[in-house]
Design an enzyme around this catalytic site. Structure first.
Site, PDB file in Angstrom:
ATOM      1  CG  HIS A  86      45.981  32.833  -4.391  1.00 48.24           C
ATOM      2  ND1 HIS A  86      47.033  33.145  -3.575  1.00 48.24           N
ATOM      3  CD2 HIS A  86      46.509  32.727  -5.640  1.00 48.24           C
ATOM      4  CE1 HIS A  86      48.144  33.229  -4.284  1.00 48.24           C
ATOM      5  NE2 HIS A  86      47.850  32.982  -5.540  1.00 48.24           N
ATOM      6  CB  SER A 117      57.133  35.741   1.481  1.00 50.91           C
ATOM      7  OG  SER A 117      56.236  34.887   0.806  1.00 50.91           O
TER       8      SER A 117
HETATM    9  P1  NAD Z   1      53.670  34.246   3.207  1.00 51.10           P
HETATM   10  O1  NAD Z   1      53.226  33.454   4.393  1.00 51.10           O
HETATM   11  O2  NAD Z   1      54.582  33.613   2.236  1.00 51.10           O
HETATM   12  O3  NAD Z   1      54.432  35.563   3.733  1.00 51.10           O
HETATM   13  C1  NAD Z   1      53.900  36.382   4.716  1.00 51.10           C
HETATM   14  C2  NAD Z   1      54.729  37.642   4.771  1.00 51.10           C
HETATM   15  O4  NAD Z   1      54.124  38.550   5.676  1.00 51.10           O
HETATM   16  C3  NAD Z   1      56.171  37.444   5.254  1.00 51.10           C
HETATM   17  O5  NAD Z   1      57.034  38.125   4.370  1.00 51.10           O
HETATM   18  C4  NAD Z   1      56.168  38.054   6.650  1.00 51.10           C
HETATM   19  O6  NAD Z   1      57.426  38.644   6.976  1.00 51.10           O
HETATM   20  C5  NAD Z   1      55.097  39.105   6.530  1.00 51.10           C
HETATM   21  N1  NAD Z   1      54.410  39.464   7.774  1.00 51.10           N
HETATM   22  C6  NAD Z   1      54.013  38.642   8.786  1.00 51.10           C
HETATM   23  N2  NAD Z   1      53.346  39.336   9.720  1.00 51.10           N
HETATM   24  C7  NAD Z   1      53.310  40.629   9.304  1.00 51.10           C
HETATM   25  C8  NAD Z   1      52.756  41.817   9.829  1.00 51.10           C
HETATM   26  N3  NAD Z   1      52.105  41.844  10.998  1.00 51.10           N
HETATM   27  N4  NAD Z   1      52.896  42.974   9.136  1.00 51.10           N
HETATM   28  C9  NAD Z   1      53.576  42.976   7.944  1.00 51.10           C
HETATM   29  N5  NAD Z   1      54.124  41.876   7.394  1.00 51.10           N
HETATM   30  C10 NAD Z   1      53.989  40.718   8.053  1.00 51.10           C
HETATM   31  O7  NAD Z   1      52.364  34.819   2.529  1.00 51.10           O
HETATM   32  P2  NAD Z   1      52.123  35.289   1.038  1.00 51.10           P
HETATM   33  O8  NAD Z   1      53.232  36.087   0.515  1.00 51.10           O
HETATM   34  O9  NAD Z   1      50.742  35.824   0.998  1.00 51.10           O
HETATM   35  O10 NAD Z   1      52.158  33.890   0.308  1.00 51.10           O
HETATM   36  C11 NAD Z   1      51.307  33.656  -0.580  1.00 51.10           C
HETATM   37  C12 NAD Z   1      50.324  32.515  -0.210  1.00 51.10           C
HETATM   38  O11 NAD Z   1      49.800  32.512   1.119  1.00 51.10           O
HETATM   39  C13 NAD Z   1      49.139  32.662  -1.076  1.00 51.10           C
HETATM   40  O12 NAD Z   1      48.966  31.482  -1.757  1.00 51.10           O
HETATM   41  C14 NAD Z   1      47.951  32.928  -0.125  1.00 51.10           C
HETATM   42  O13 NAD Z   1      46.778  32.456  -0.712  1.00 51.10           O
HETATM   43  C15 NAD Z   1      48.353  32.225   1.052  1.00 51.10           C
HETATM   44  N6  NAD Z   1      47.753  32.503   2.394  1.00 51.10           N
HETATM   45  C16 NAD Z   1      46.613  33.259   2.601  1.00 51.10           C
HETATM   46  C17 NAD Z   1      46.127  33.466   3.894  1.00 51.10           C
HETATM   47  C18 NAD Z   1      44.895  34.307   4.146  1.00 51.10           C
HETATM   48  O14 NAD Z   1      43.998  34.340   3.333  1.00 51.10           O
HETATM   49  N7  NAD Z   1      44.867  35.036   5.274  1.00 51.10           N
HETATM   50  C19 NAD Z   1      46.795  32.915   4.984  1.00 51.10           C
HETATM   51  C20 NAD Z   1      47.953  32.153   4.727  1.00 51.10           C
HETATM   52  C21 NAD Z   1      48.406  31.972   3.450  1.00 51.10           C
END
Ligand code: NAD
Length: 252
Positions: free
Chosen positions: A121, A191
């Site tokens: 992404h 997720s």
């Molecule tokens: P999501 O928010 O949909 O899911 C996050 C997942 O992580 C959940 O299943 C949750 O249970 C799990 N989780 C939360 N804390 C955790 C931990 N400490 N240890 C293990 N698991 C944990 O995120 P996703 O699946 O990456 O969704 C995809 C979208 O989110 C993408 O488009 C991405 O670009 C974007 N995104 C990126 C960032 C970043 O760059 N840090 C931040 C937010 C969202």
């Protein structure tokens, strides 16, 4: 299976593997203080994605979009890589082929020291000039000018994939190839809902790879995972790594 047995099983699967892929999502950066998108404390609880992460939003109000990205860049800078990112970077040396495929835009895998990274992404530290389409690294934080401009005077945008935009073709093709070829895939903090990336673990499994999942809760991948370990990535990954190093040095 008790957690300890799950960690033993994860190590056993990794010991057999020569070709490992780690597939990560926003959850891996949660312990760096960066909000995830979905679930409790997820970003979309507080903001409307369509107001901030779309080409239309940027066209309509680049200042508002950049204020949000400036805030996220500051959070990423303050948080830095956590033990989960750092452990993945250390694991690389234990396998002949090791790659990280991430949905995150925060650049924390690179900062932690991982080498083979596919960013599906984009990256929040990279920007694109709207006029010249030139892509360059842009590390200023906090921004001195919002919205920031290119030297040519045109607006620049974060080089990330927004809602309604296609994923970069080269990266997604490489990610599918690596997933099809790997012996084991670690699926960490995602997720597994955003397509086409969500298909990667299924593609790995269909092609014979073992799947080790680390998440706070069950996901669509749990039904095909050889082992799902529920807990924080920043605690579980170091445990797996410590155990793995021990097994490898014992020649077990
Ligand atoms: P999501 O928010 O949909 O899911 C996050 C997942 O992580 C959940 O299943 C949750 O249970 C799990 N989780 C939360 N804390 C955790 C931990 N400490 N240890 C293990 N698991 C944990 O995120 P996703 O699946 O990456 O969704 C995809 C979208 O989110 C993408 O488009 C991405 O670009 C974007 N995104 C990126 C960032 C970043 O760059 N840090 C931040 C937010 C969202």
């Amino acid at each position: 299976m008790a957690e300890d047995e799950k960690i033993t099983e994860a190590c056993r699967l990794l010991e057999e593997a020569k070709n490992v892929v780690v597939f990560t999502g926003a959850g891996i950066s949660a312990e760096s203080g960066i909000p995830t998108f979905r679930g409790k404390d997820g970003m979309w609880e507080k903001y409307r994605a369509e107001d901030l992460a779309t080409p239309y939003a940027f066209e309509n109000d680049p200042k508002k979009v950049w204020e949000w990205y400036d805030w996220r860049r500051q959070k990423i800078q303050e948080g830095g890589p956590n033990p989960a990112h750092l452990t993945i970077a250390k694991m690389e040396k234990n396998f002949p082929n090791f790659s990280v495929i991430t949905q995150n835009v925060d650049g924390l895998h690179r900062k932690a020291g991982s080498k083979n990274i596919i960013e599906l992404h984009g990256n929040i530290w990279r920007v694109r000039c709207l006029e010249e389409q030139k892509i360059f690294e842009f590390l200023e934080v906090p921004l001195s000018e919002i919205p920031p401009k290119c030297k040519c005077g045109s607006l620049i945008r974060p080089d990330v994939v927004w809602f309604g935009e296609a994923m970069p073709q080269k990266e997604i093709s490489q990610a599918f190839l690596l997933s099809e070829e790997c012996d084991s895939m670690l699926v960490v903090g995602t997720s597994v809902l955003v397509q086409p990336a969500a298909s990667l673990p299924f593609s790995a499994k269909t092609n014979g790879a073992s799947i080790i999942e680390i998440n706070l809760a069950a996901t669509p991948v749990s039904s095909i995972a050889n082992v799902s370990i529920f807990g924080k990535a920043g605690e579980i990954l170091p445990e797996i790594f410590q155990r793995l190093e021990q097994c490898l040095s014992d020649g077990m």
